[in-house]
Design an enzyme around this catalytic site. Structure first.
Site, PDB file in Angstrom:
ATOM      1  N   CYS A  50       0.821  -1.213   0.000  1.00  0.00           N
ATOM      2  CA  CYS A  50       0.000   0.000   0.000  1.00  0.00           C
ATOM      3  C   CYS A  50       0.856   1.265   0.000  1.00  0.00           C
ATOM      4  O   CYS A  50       0.414   2.325  -0.447  1.00  0.00           O
ATOM      5  CB  CYS A  50      -0.955   0.005   1.189  1.00  0.00           C
ATOM      6  SG  CYS A  50      -0.123  -0.116   2.789  1.00  0.00           S
ATOM      7  N   SER A 110      10.152   3.037   6.081  1.00  0.00           N
ATOM      8  CA  SER A 110       8.702   2.898   6.248  1.00  0.00           C
ATOM      9  C   SER A 110       8.068   4.170   6.791  1.00  0.00           C
ATOM     10  O   SER A 110       8.739   4.994   7.423  1.00  0.00           O
ATOM     11  CB  SER A 110       8.389   1.738   7.201  1.00  0.00           C
ATOM     12  OG  SER A 110       8.819   0.519   6.651  1.00  0.00           O
ATOM     13  N   HIS A 116       8.004  -3.740  11.353  1.00  0.00           N
ATOM     14  CA  HIS A 116       8.584  -5.003  10.903  1.00  0.00           C
ATOM     15  C   HIS A 116       7.768  -5.727   9.841  1.00  0.00           C
ATOM     16  O   HIS A 116       8.237  -6.691   9.243  1.00  0.00           O
ATOM     17  CB  HIS A 116       8.783  -5.934  12.111  1.00  0.00           C
ATOM     18  CG  HIS A 116       7.507  -6.315  12.790  1.00  0.00           C
ATOM     19  ND1 HIS A 116       6.934  -5.525  13.768  1.00  0.00           N
ATOM     20  CD2 HIS A 116       6.676  -7.376  12.618  1.00  0.00           C
ATOM     21  CE1 HIS A 116       5.812  -6.103  14.182  1.00  0.00           C
ATOM     22  NE2 HIS A 116       5.632  -7.204  13.497  1.00  0.00           N
ATOM     23  N   GLN A 117       6.538  -5.270   9.583  1.00  0.00           N
ATOM     24  CA  GLN A 117       5.673  -5.953   8.619  1.00  0.00           C
ATOM     25  C   GLN A 117       6.287  -5.965   7.215  1.00  0.00           C
ATOM     26  O   GLN A 117       6.133  -6.921   6.465  1.00  0.00           O
ATOM     27  CB  GLN A 117       4.300  -5.275   8.577  1.00  0.00           C
ATOM     28  CG  GLN A 117       3.287  -6.025   7.717  1.00  0.00           C
ATOM     29  CD  GLN A 117       1.961  -5.288   7.603  1.00  0.00           C
ATOM     30  OE1 GLN A 117       1.800  -4.193   8.116  1.00  0.00           O
ATOM     31  NE2 GLN A 117       1.017  -5.889   6.924  1.00  0.00           N
ATOM     32  N   GLN A 121       6.757  -8.789   3.826  1.00  0.00           N
ATOM     33  CA  GLN A 121       6.289  -8.449   2.481  1.00  0.00           C
ATOM     34  C   GLN A 121       7.417  -8.571   1.455  1.00  0.00           C
ATOM     35  O   GLN A 121       7.208  -9.062   0.348  1.00  0.00           O
ATOM     36  CB  GLN A 121       5.710  -7.030   2.475  1.00  0.00           C
ATOM     37  CG  GLN A 121       4.416  -6.905   3.266  1.00  0.00           C
ATOM     38  CD  GLN A 121       3.975  -5.457   3.452  1.00  0.00           C
ATOM     39  OE1 GLN A 121       4.801  -4.551   3.573  1.00  0.00           O
ATOM     40  NE2 GLN A 121       2.673  -5.234   3.483  1.00  0.00           N
ATOM     41  N   GLY A 190     -16.675   0.550  23.370  1.00  0.00           N
ATOM     42  CA  GLY A 190     -16.467   0.821  21.950  1.00  0.00           C
ATOM     43  C   GLY A 190     -15.796  -0.378  21.305  1.00  0.00           C
ATOM     44  O   GLY A 190     -14.947  -1.021  21.932  1.00  0.00           O
ATOM     45  N   GLY A 192     -14.636  -0.294  17.864  1.00  0.00           N
ATOM     46  CA  GLY A 192     -14.079   0.137  16.580  1.00  0.00           C
ATOM     47  C   GLY A 192     -12.687  -0.424  16.351  1.00  0.00           C
ATOM     48  O   GLY A 192     -12.204  -1.264  17.117  1.00  0.00           O
ATOM     49  N   THR A 193     -12.033   0.056  15.313  1.00  0.00           N
ATOM     50  CA  THR A 193     -10.726  -0.478  14.899  1.00  0.00           C
ATOM     51  C   THR A 193      -9.686  -0.407  16.009  1.00  0.00           C
ATOM     52  O   THR A 193      -8.994  -1.389  16.293  1.00  0.00           O
ATOM     53  CB  THR A 193     -10.199   0.298  13.674  1.00  0.00           C
ATOM     54  OG1 THR A 193     -11.180   0.247  12.643  1.00  0.00           O
ATOM     55  CG2 THR A 193      -8.907  -0.303  13.163  1.00  0.00           C
ATOM     56  N   ASN A 195     -10.034  -0.093  19.312  1.00  0.00           N
ATOM     57  CA  ASN A 195     -10.326  -0.962  20.455  1.00  0.00           C
ATOM     58  C   ASN A 195     -10.144  -2.437  20.092  1.00  0.00           C
ATOM     59  O   ASN A 195      -9.793  -3.252  20.946  1.00  0.00           O
ATOM     60  CB  ASN A 195     -11.736  -0.708  20.977  1.00  0.00           C
ATOM     61  CG  ASN A 195     -11.732   0.196  22.208  1.00  0.00           C
ATOM     62  OD1 ASN A 195     -10.683   0.675  22.633  1.00  0.00           O
ATOM     63  ND2 ASN A 195     -12.893   0.440  22.791  1.00  0.00           N
TER      64      ASN A 195
END
Length: 420
Positions: A50, A110, A116-117, A121, A190, A192-193, A195
């Protein structure tokens, strides 16, 4: 052979352009195979994420290869213009290409410094090319070296130890407060993303009990399933607060969910009760006045920001050490690869000489079998072999003498002369 990187990243182009230059799993091999049909391209690896799309190549000539790649991208991505490619793509050659890949695999290039992702990749991209036999020996050596350097950097600089993500920072904060996670109960208000990420991080730390509450009960249930948590209905939050040691809020509510009055009442009913509140909502969900209540501690995004800033500084210091490692390792790699090329050329040259020797040896042995004069055979063999071996050096000496520079001629002679 030369090494080349040609690419685009978040540093050089907006997402509106990057999203138009992403290779899908379905077309990435087709694209690379098309590029490798060109005789100037000897091997390649495509890295497409991305935040970046980069092509790592082994090439014959930089300028020819660059023209080929620009045209290849233009033809492959129909809505991409030549001008966009020239204005937004970067290219690195040889030692700069080596340093760049080492920086990428180590997370130094990055968006989130030290993440570290990217390493996994890059490994996926490398093994895909290796599997499809699209990689040259120099590229293979480069990627293997980059993986080794990334491992060395993580080990020696600890750059990955200083996380700057909110979920991780929250866990670090709680570890400082509580001896063990297995003894505390946490409620997340909550689902959401953010949490969800916090819940997963807490789950990794083997939290004793995790409770999830959300206005939409199904959302709370979905998250609870993922982290082996329990669901608390939104209107039941206050009945359960006194059972918790930690309450974390992250909702889109524009009103306060937890007020001073409610918490004051809970603490008065439960003497010596201590509760940690962490409010990462914007606007805030928890009344800041609760900090005045004995036994209550409130942490907001501002408090977490201090921890994040501290870790970011540590990462930057680690990055400086990492850059020094890369500088040394890239020089070492280039020296190694040049040595490899040299040895291969020497092997090739010696093989040709040996082949020539066998040809004349075979002819001489045949003449001996026919009963010809051995002395004449040896003279003929040495004469022909000598003529073949000195033909090109003699031609080189003659061409140099025509340059009217005697120094060049004598320098060449001294290099070619045979010590007797």
């Amino acid at each position: 052979m030369k090494l080349l990187v040609f690419g685009i990243s978040y540093k050089t182009a907006p997402i509106s352009l990057r999203e138009r230059v992403i290779f899908s799993p379905e077309n990435i091999n087709i694209a690379l195979n098309n590029l490798l049909k060109k005789s100037d391209i000897l091997g390649g690896v495509i890295l497409s994420t991305c935040n970046r799309t980069e092509v790592y190549l082994s090439i014959k000539n930089f300028y020819k290869a660059k023209k080929i790649i620009i045209l290849w991208l233009y033809k492959f991505f129909n809505d991409l213009k030549i001008k966009e490619i020239k204005n937004n793509f970067y290219s690195y050659i040889d030692n700069y290409a080596v340093s760049h890949l080492m920086r990428v695999t180590s997370g130094l290039d990055s968006m989130i410094l030290g993440e570290h992702q990217i390493l996994s990749q890059v490994k996926s991209a490398f093994f895909r090319s290796l599997k499809n036999k699209n990689i040259s020996i120099d590229l293979q050596k480069l990627f293997e070296s980059a993986f080794s350097v990334a491992k060395k950097i993580r080990s020696e600089t600890k750059i990955g130890s200083y996380s700057i993500s909110i979920p991780y920072i929250i866990c670090v904060l709680l570890k400082k407060i509580f001896i063990s996670f297995t003894e505390i109960k946490v409620m997340l208000i909550g689902s959401g993303t953010i949490n969800e990420l916090i819940a997963k991080q807490l789950f990794k730390y083997k939290i004793k009990d995790l409770f999830i509450s959300n206005r939409t009960i199904d959302h709370a249930k979905n998250l609870a399933i993922k982290v082996n948590g329990c669901v608390v209905e939104f209107n039941e939050i206050f009945k359960n607060l006194n059972k918790m040691q930690v309450i974390i809020t992250s909702t889109y509510s524009r009103k306060l969910i937890i007020t001073y009055k409610i918490i004051k009442s809970i603490i008065e009913k439960n003497k010596n009760k201590k509760i940690i509140f962490i409010d990462i909502s914007i606007p805030r969900n928890i009344d800041k006045k609760i900090k005045k209540i004995t036994g209550v501690h409130l942490y907001t995004l501002e408090d977490l920001k201090d921890l994040i800033t501290n870790n970011l500084e540590k990462r930057k210091n680690a990055a400086t050490l990492a850059e020094n490692i890369i500088k040394k390792e890239s020089i070492k790699f280039m020296s190694h690869i040049k040595g490899y090329y040299s040895s291969e050329i020497i092997k090739k040259y010696r093989f040709q000489i040996n082949k020539l020797k066998k040809i004349y040896e075979k002819k001489a042995l045949l003449e001996l079998k026919l009963g010809n004069n051995p002395e004449n055979i040896i003279k003929k063999l040495t004469y022909k072999l000598t003529n073949r071996l000195v033909h090109k050096p003699t031609k080189l000496l003659y061409n140099t003498s025509c340059s009217k520079n005697n120094k060049d001629l004598y320098d060449l002679y001294n290099k070619l002369k045979i010590d007797l």
